[in-house]
Scaffold this motif. Structure first.
Motif, PDB file in Angstrom:
ATOM      1  N   ARG A   2      37.578  51.826   8.707  1.00 44.94           N
ATOM      2  CA  ARG A   2      38.162  52.913   9.481  1.00 44.94           C
ATOM      3  C   ARG A   2      39.087  53.764   8.613  1.00 44.94           C
ATOM      4  O   ARG A   2      39.661  53.297   7.630  1.00 44.94           O
ATOM      5  CB  ARG A   2      38.955  52.349  10.663  1.00 44.94           C
ATOM      6  CG  ARG A   2      38.099  51.546  11.604  1.00 44.94           C
ATOM      7  CD  ARG A   2      38.802  51.291  12.912  1.00 44.94           C
ATOM      8  NE  ARG A   2      39.879  50.312  12.807  1.00 44.94           N
ATOM      9  CZ  ARG A   2      40.574  49.875  13.872  1.00 44.94           C
ATOM     10  NH1 ARG A   2      40.308  50.350  15.080  1.00 44.94           N
ATOM     11  NH2 ARG A   2      41.525  48.983  13.719  1.00 44.94           N
ATOM     12  N   ALA A  45      42.626  53.704  17.849  1.00 43.74           N
ATOM     13  CA  ALA A  45      44.029  53.455  18.194  1.00 43.74           C
ATOM     14  C   ALA A  45      44.856  54.643  17.739  1.00 43.74           C
ATOM     15  O   ALA A  45      44.439  55.433  16.871  1.00 43.74           O
ATOM     16  CB  ALA A  45      44.545  52.174  17.543  1.00 43.74           C
ATOM     17  N   LYS A 114      42.736  48.705   9.139  1.00 43.81           N
ATOM     18  CA  LYS A 114      41.618  49.598   8.880  1.00 43.81           C
ATOM     19  C   LYS A 114      40.295  48.839   8.785  1.00 43.81           C
ATOM     20  O   LYS A 114      39.235  49.379   9.121  1.00 43.81           O
ATOM     21  CB  LYS A 114      41.857  50.377   7.579  1.00 43.81           C
ATOM     22  CG  LYS A 114      42.965  51.406   7.657  1.00 43.81           C
ATOM     23  CD  LYS A 114      43.251  52.015   6.292  1.00 43.81           C
ATOM     24  CE  LYS A 114      42.046  52.700   5.710  1.00 43.81           C
ATOM     25  NZ  LYS A 114      42.341  53.361   4.415  1.00 43.81           N
ATOM     26  N   LEU A 121      41.802  55.688  13.079  1.00 43.03           N
ATOM     27  CA  LEU A 121      43.158  55.511  13.576  1.00 43.03           C
ATOM     28  C   LEU A 121      43.917  56.824  13.471  1.00 43.03           C
ATOM     29  O   LEU A 121      44.066  57.383  12.376  1.00 43.03           O
ATOM     30  CB  LEU A 121      43.865  54.418  12.765  1.00 43.03           C
ATOM     31  CG  LEU A 121      43.110  53.076  12.724  1.00 43.03           C
ATOM     32  CD1 LEU A 121      43.722  52.145  11.688  1.00 43.03           C
ATOM     33  CD2 LEU A 121      43.098  52.429  14.095  1.00 43.03           C
TER      34      LEU A 121
END
Length: 207
Positions: A2, A45, A114, A121
């Motif tokens: 991520r 998130a 991550k 994120l």
């Protein structure tokens, strides 16, 4: 893995807020509100500091109960309520609305976050963004440049010892004159170095 995505509005002269934390110069219309909803919904998130989180938590959990609210804002209320959130704070001990509280930015822990499955994120909050930038943890920048010069205030980017190469991957002009500039890290041109320890001099509570 991520990405950490920094989404911030900036004035044309590079400020994110005025000298007294003013953001009344932001020019946000229906088109932009829907755009923000579409973008933020895809995140896994949201990452913020205590001040930013508490400001959001004062309004958004029940905002869609207001009959005067716009459809786009009501939509965002639901997105915010259900979105997992991480708040960086040394003073806050507990927070509701799918929120995890951690005391400080530790690069190893952020990299582990991550590596978890899910969407990218989203990073917000002035001081927290500076903390992530100091640790070289931001992978993508989504800057919304507003057509205004505010003259003084808080700048988005802290001073750095080395340049960071970026690659432009998207531009968009909104009807109100705001311009989105989206950049990713250009690893082939990046001469910066990673920091591997927490910076205890910065207070994430301010973000």
């Amino acid at each position: 893995m991520r990405k950490i995505v920094l989404m911030m509005s900036v004035s044309l002269d590079g400020f994110i807020e005025g000298p007294n934390r003013e953001i009344d110069w932001h020019q946000v219309n229906t088109e932009m509100l829907q755009h923000f909803n579409d973008e933020i919904r895809q995140f896994g998130a949201l990452l913020s500091g205590r001040v930013t989180h508490e400001l959001m938590a004062e309004y958004w959990p029940t905002a869609d109960k207001d009959p005067q609210i716009s459809p786009e804002m009501a939509e965002f209320a639901g997105i915010w309520r259900n979105m997992p959130k991480v708040v960086f704070s040394r003073t806050l001990k507990h927070a509701e609305w799918h929120t995890t509280v951690v005391p400080e930015v530790v690069p190893e822990e952020i990299r582990a976050l991550k590596a978890q499955p899910g969407g990218d994120l989203g990073l917000g909050g002035a001081d927290l963004a500076a903390e992530f930038l100091r640790h070289d943890l931001v992978d993508q920048f989504r800057l919304y440049v507003h057509p205004v010069l505010i003259g003084r205030g808080k700048r988005l980017f802290p001073e750095s010892e080395a340049p960071t190469g970026l690659r432009l991957i998207e531009t968009r002009i909104f009807e109100n004159g705001v311009v989105l500039l989206r950049y990713e890290r250009d690893t082939s041109a990046d001469t910066g170095t990673d920091s591997t320890s927490a910076d205890t001099s910065a207070d994430p509570d301010d973000a």
